[in-house]
Design an enzyme around this catalytic site. Structure first.
Site, PDB file in Angstrom:
ATOM      1  N   PHE A 136       4.630  -2.687   9.033  1.00  0.00           N
ATOM      2  CA  PHE A 136       3.522  -3.578   9.348  1.00  0.00           C
ATOM      3  C   PHE A 136       2.330  -3.251   8.467  1.00  0.00           C
ATOM      4  CE2 PHE A 136       5.837  -3.588  13.374  1.00  0.00           C
ATOM      5  CZ  PHE A 136       5.857  -4.938  13.675  1.00  0.00           C
ATOM      6  N   ASP A 137       1.591  -4.278   8.071  1.00  0.00           N
ATOM      7  CA  ASP A 137       0.314  -4.103   7.383  1.00  0.00           C
ATOM      8  C   ASP A 137      -0.767  -4.184   8.457  1.00  0.00           C
ATOM      9  OD1 ASP A 137      -1.920  -4.097   5.789  1.00  0.00           O
ATOM     10  OD2 ASP A 137      -1.570  -6.062   4.930  1.00  0.00           O
ATOM     11  N   LEU A 138      -1.205  -3.039   8.942  1.00  0.00           N
ATOM     12  CA  LEU A 138      -2.179  -3.012  10.031  1.00  0.00           C
ATOM     13  C   LEU A 138      -3.570  -3.417   9.586  1.00  0.00           C
ATOM     14  CD1 LEU A 138      -1.206   0.293  11.865  1.00  0.00           C
ATOM     15  CD2 LEU A 138      -0.772  -2.034  12.609  1.00  0.00           C
ATOM     16  N   THR A 140      -4.675  -7.114   9.203  1.00  0.00           N
ATOM     17  CA  THR A 140      -3.651  -8.037   9.682  1.00  0.00           C
ATOM     18  C   THR A 140      -3.515  -7.935  11.194  1.00  0.00           C
ATOM     19  OG1 THR A 140      -2.458  -7.838   7.597  1.00  0.00           O
ATOM     20  CG2 THR A 140      -1.237  -8.725   9.460  1.00  0.00           C
TER      21      THR A 140
END
Length: 62
Positions: free
Chosen positions: A8-10, A13
């Site tokens: 995941f691109d935290l 995002t």
């Protein structure tokens, strides 16, 4: 094919980390360069690693 993980691109995002980034930049500039930087100046360096941002600033004042 078996899925072994999910990435995941935290940052920006799933969570808003702008204030955390600004606080980290403010602290680093204050400790390393003894400078209080305005938020508008710090935002110019978003996307760069902190070290690169600081090197760019140091180059401008030399």
């Amino acid at each position: 094919m078996k899925i072994r993980g999910i990435l995941f691109d935290l940052d920006g995002t799933l969570i808003d980390t702008i204030d955390l980034i600004i606080q980290a930049f403010e602290h680093s500039f204050a400790v390393c360069l003894n400078k209080k930087m305005p938020r508008a100046e710090l935002v110019k360096y978003f996307g760069l690693p902190l070290r690169s941002a600081m090197e760019n600033y140091v180059d401008k004042i030399r």
